[in-house]
Write a protein that holds these residues in place. Structure first.
Motif, mmCIF file in Angstrom:
data_model
loop_
_atom_site.group_PDB
_atom_site.id
_atom_site.type_symbol
_atom_site.label_atom_id
_atom_site.label_comp_id
_atom_site.label_asym_id
_atom_site.label_seq_id
_atom_site.Cartn_x
_atom_site.Cartn_y
_atom_site.Cartn_z
ATOM 1 N N SER A 24 33.092 -51.444 58.546
ATOM 2 C CA SER A 24 32.423 -52.680 57.792
ATOM 3 C C SER A 24 32.416 -51.835 55.800
ATOM 4 N N GLY A 25 31.472 -52.909 55.501
ATOM 5 C CA GLY A 25 31.713 -52.400 54.229
ATOM 6 C C GLY A 25 31.645 -52.958 53.132
ATOM 7 N N ASP A 26 31.736 -52.639 51.697
ATOM 8 C CA ASP A 26 32.228 -53.340 50.770
ATOM 9 C C ASP A 26 34.281 -53.109 51.065
ATOM 10 N N ALA A 27 34.836 -53.530 50.182
ATOM 11 C CA ALA A 27 36.716 -53.972 50.630
ATOM 12 C C ALA A 27 37.388 -54.324 50.081
ATOM 13 N N SER A 28 38.362 -53.674 49.412
ATOM 14 C CA SER A 28 39.661 -54.007 48.336
ATOM 15 C C SER A 28 41.060 -54.117 48.854
ATOM 16 N N SER B 290 39.219 -57.364 45.210
ATOM 17 C CA SER B 290 38.035 -57.092 45.329
ATOM 18 C C SER B 290 37.341 -58.213 46.828
ATOM 19 N N GLY C 49 34.803 -58.003 48.583
ATOM 20 C CA GLY C 49 33.260 -58.325 48.348
ATOM 21 C C GLY C 49 32.613 -57.244 49.899
ATOM 22 N N THR C 50 32.029 -57.567 50.789
ATOM 23 C CA THR C 50 31.329 -56.908 51.993
ATOM 24 C C THR C 50 31.872 -57.579 53.384
ATOM 25 N N LYS D 275 41.349 -51.461 51.423
ATOM 26 C CA LYS D 275 40.021 -50.154 51.903
ATOM 27 C C LYS D 275 38.992 -50.846 52.636
ATOM 28 N N VAL D 276 38.235 -50.361 53.398
ATOM 29 C CA VAL D 276 37.154 -50.974 54.599
ATOM 30 C C VAL D 276 35.431 -49.868 54.147
ATOM 31 N N GLY D 277 34.951 -49.614 53.731
ATOM 32 C CA GLY D 277 33.790 -48.728 53.317
ATOM 33 C C GLY D 277 35.125 -47.267 52.899
ATOM 34 N N SER E 257 41.330 -47.007 55.484
ATOM 35 C CA SER E 257 42.172 -47.249 54.614
ATOM 36 C C SER E 257 43.065 -47.727 55.126
#
Length: 82
Positions: free
Chosen positions: A15-19, A34, A36-37, A68-70, A73
């Motif tokens: 989990s985490g910020d993702a793009s 983007s 978000g989380t 990419k999450v946290g 990727s």
């Protein structure tokens, strides 16, 4: 949906910020989205309208995506057909 739909399945331990970054076959980045989380253990769907970061339509063809999450990727291929 204008363009294509991107499906993301996250394992529960990620989990985490993702793009999402989208590249053409020459390796040039054409779009960054983007997200978000995101929380792990879920499915997410994101549309890409077939436009670059400047808002212009890109050509039909094969594109490479990077989710990419946290700090993790993964790359995937997709086709954009108009």
């Amino acid at each position: 949906v204008r363009g294509t739909m991107i499906s993301i399945s996250l394992p529960s331990d990620i989990s985490g910020d993702a793009s999402i970054k989208i590249f053409n076959v020459a390796g040039e980045r054409v779009r960054t989205i983007s997200l978000g989380t995101l929380a792990g253990g879920s499915y997410f769907y994101q549309d890409w309208d077939g436009r670059n970061d400047s808002g212009r339509d890109v050509a039909s063809g094969v594109y490479i995506g990077q989710v990419k999450v946290g700090d993790r990727s993964k790359f995937f291929k997709m086709a954009l057909i108009k």
